[in-house]
Motif scaffolding. Sequence first.
Motif: not given
Length: 100
Positions: A3-7, A22-26, A69-84
């Motif tokens: 499974q893959v779950e995003q939040s 966030q993205c957690n997966y098994t 190890n914890t089966k997690q990934s994070s995506l960080y967006i800095t200084a968000s823009q309208l194009s995001d």
Amino acid sequence: KNQVEQSPQSLVILEGKNCTLQCNYTVTPFNNLRWYKQNAGKGPITLMFMTFSENTKSNGRYTATLDANTKQSSLYITASQLSDSASFICVVSALCSPGT
């Protein structure tokens, strides 16, 4: 069961602010993880491609982390823009053994 779950499911932030997805997966055995950005009415583009040994990767204002190890990934967006304003998709690939 793989499974893959995003939040969060959806996020509204002010322009110029930072945010984290966030993205957690098994998925086992793990092969790689990809973050995609998909603008409305367009196909997804790859933001990040990460393998088991990679902990952090950057692409402009986007930074992804991976903890296998914890089966997690994070995506960080800095200084968000309208194009995001887009859909961000986390895809995890399993390592297929020969004959499967």
